[in-house]
Design a protein around this motif. Structure first.
Motif, mmCIF file in Angstrom:
data_model
loop_
_atom_site.group_PDB
_atom_site.id
_atom_site.type_symbol
_atom_site.label_atom_id
_atom_site.label_comp_id
_atom_site.label_asym_id
_atom_site.label_seq_id
_atom_site.Cartn_x
_atom_site.Cartn_y
_atom_site.Cartn_z
ATOM 1 N N ILE A 33 0.867 -1.169 0.000
ATOM 2 C CA ILE A 33 0.000 0.000 0.000
ATOM 3 C C ILE A 33 0.910 1.228 0.000
ATOM 4 C CG2 ILE A 33 -1.762 1.311 1.237
ATOM 5 C CD1 ILE A 33 -2.643 -1.298 2.546
ATOM 6 N N MET A 34 0.614 2.156 -0.883
ATOM 7 C CA MET A 34 1.344 3.418 -0.901
ATOM 8 C C MET A 34 0.359 4.539 -0.637
ATOM 9 S SD MET A 34 4.133 2.986 -3.985
ATOM 10 C CE MET A 34 5.054 4.426 -3.422
ATOM 11 N N GLY A 35 0.852 5.610 -0.063
ATOM 12 C CA GLY A 35 -0.060 6.695 0.238
ATOM 13 C C GLY A 35 0.649 7.981 0.582
ATOM 14 N N TRP A 36 -0.172 8.985 0.833
ATOM 15 C CA TRP A 36 0.299 10.301 1.251
ATOM 16 C C TRP A 36 -0.367 10.677 2.570
ATOM 17 C CZ3 TRP A 36 4.150 12.800 -1.218
ATOM 18 C CH2 TRP A 36 4.469 12.385 -2.513
ATOM 19 N N TYR A 37 0.459 11.170 3.464
ATOM 20 C CA TYR A 37 0.002 11.720 4.724
ATOM 21 C C TYR A 37 0.483 13.165 4.772
ATOM 22 C CZ TYR A 37 -0.996 6.990 6.424
ATOM 23 O OH TYR A 37 -1.503 5.728 6.582
ATOM 24 N N ARG A 38 -0.104 13.952 5.661
ATOM 25 C CA ARG A 38 0.358 15.336 5.811
ATOM 26 C C ARG A 38 0.342 15.742 7.268
ATOM 27 N NH1 ARG A 38 -4.778 18.448 2.912
ATOM 28 N NH2 ARG A 38 -6.333 18.015 4.545
ATOM 29 N N VAL A 48 -3.994 11.298 4.014
ATOM 30 C CA VAL A 48 -4.617 12.033 2.921
ATOM 31 C C VAL A 48 -5.275 11.052 1.941
ATOM 32 C CG1 VAL A 48 -4.242 13.604 0.992
ATOM 33 C CG2 VAL A 48 -2.964 13.912 3.125
ATOM 34 N N ALA A 49 -4.476 10.118 1.421
ATOM 35 C CA ALA A 49 -4.989 9.159 0.445
ATOM 36 C C ALA A 49 -4.060 7.961 0.367
ATOM 37 C CB ALA A 49 -5.117 9.803 -0.937
ATOM 38 N N THR A 50 -4.629 6.804 0.027
ATOM 39 C CA THR A 50 -3.830 5.601 -0.164
ATOM 40 C C THR A 50 -4.266 4.875 -1.426
ATOM 41 O OG1 THR A 50 -5.320 4.199 1.142
ATOM 42 C CG2 THR A 50 -3.478 5.241 2.312
ATOM 43 N N CYS A 95 5.270 10.781 1.853
ATOM 44 C CA CYS A 95 4.969 9.553 1.137
ATOM 45 C C CYS A 95 5.142 8.375 2.094
ATOM 46 C CB CYS A 95 5.917 9.411 -0.046
ATOM 47 S SG CYS A 95 5.630 7.952 -1.075
ATOM 48 N N ASN A 96 4.254 7.392 1.980
ATOM 49 C CA ASN A 96 4.299 6.216 2.845
ATOM 50 C C ASN A 96 4.237 4.945 2.013
ATOM 51 O OD1 ASN A 96 2.289 4.100 4.405
ATOM 52 N ND2 ASN A 96 3.818 5.002 5.750
ATOM 53 N N THR A 109 7.648 16.647 1.663
ATOM 54 C CA THR A 109 7.750 17.775 0.747
ATOM 55 C C THR A 109 6.722 18.826 1.182
ATOM 56 O OG1 THR A 109 7.731 18.439 -1.592
ATOM 57 C CG2 THR A 109 6.148 16.752 -0.942
ATOM 58 N N GLN A 110 7.133 20.083 1.182
ATOM 59 C CA GLN A 110 6.287 21.150 1.706
ATOM 60 C C GLN A 110 5.307 21.635 0.640
ATOM 61 O OE1 GLN A 110 6.081 22.386 4.846
ATOM 62 N NE2 GLN A 110 4.403 23.720 4.177
#
Length: 115
Positions: A33-38, A48-50, A95-96, A109-110
């Motif tokens: 599973i890959m995703g974005w956190y903030r 945020v989304a996976t 990124c996760n 990344t900002q």
């Protein structure tokens, strides 16, 4: 060992768009599973989304209809297309990557949304 290359952050005006990219390499294989956190200053890190290696996606409610996550399984790369950005989207985006071996994080990344 897992390595990340993140790109695409920056400064954008409200209503604008940005596209984040994250490429993962190293000792990885199989389902994942890959995703974005903030994480905004003074706040906890939030999902945020996976996207799974099978292509299933999920989003936090505040970004539904504005953000789109996509991925390239062959390249272990994930993208986050962010449209209609709001000041409250300002945060460091991480990124996760998760697989059977562990849970890994990029350097972040900002993203700043401001007029």
């Amino acid at each position: 060992q897992v390595q990340f290359v993140e790109s695409g952050g920056g400064l954008v005006q409200p209503g604008g768009s940005l596209r984040l990219s994250c490429a993962v390499s190293g000792s990885i294989r199989g389902t994942h599973i890959m995703g974005w956190y903030r994480q905004a200053p003074g706040k906890q890190r939030e999902l945020v989304a996976t996207i799974t290696s099978g292509g299933d996606t999920s989003y936090t409610d505040s970004v539904k209809g504005r953000f789109t996550i996509s991925g390239d399984n062959a390249k272990y790369t994930v993208y986050l297309q962010m449209n209609s950005l709001k000041p409250e989207d300002t945060a460091t985006y991480y990124c996760n990557f998760r697989d059977w071996a562990g849970n890994y994080w990029g350097q972040g990344t900002q993203v700043t949304v401001s007029s």
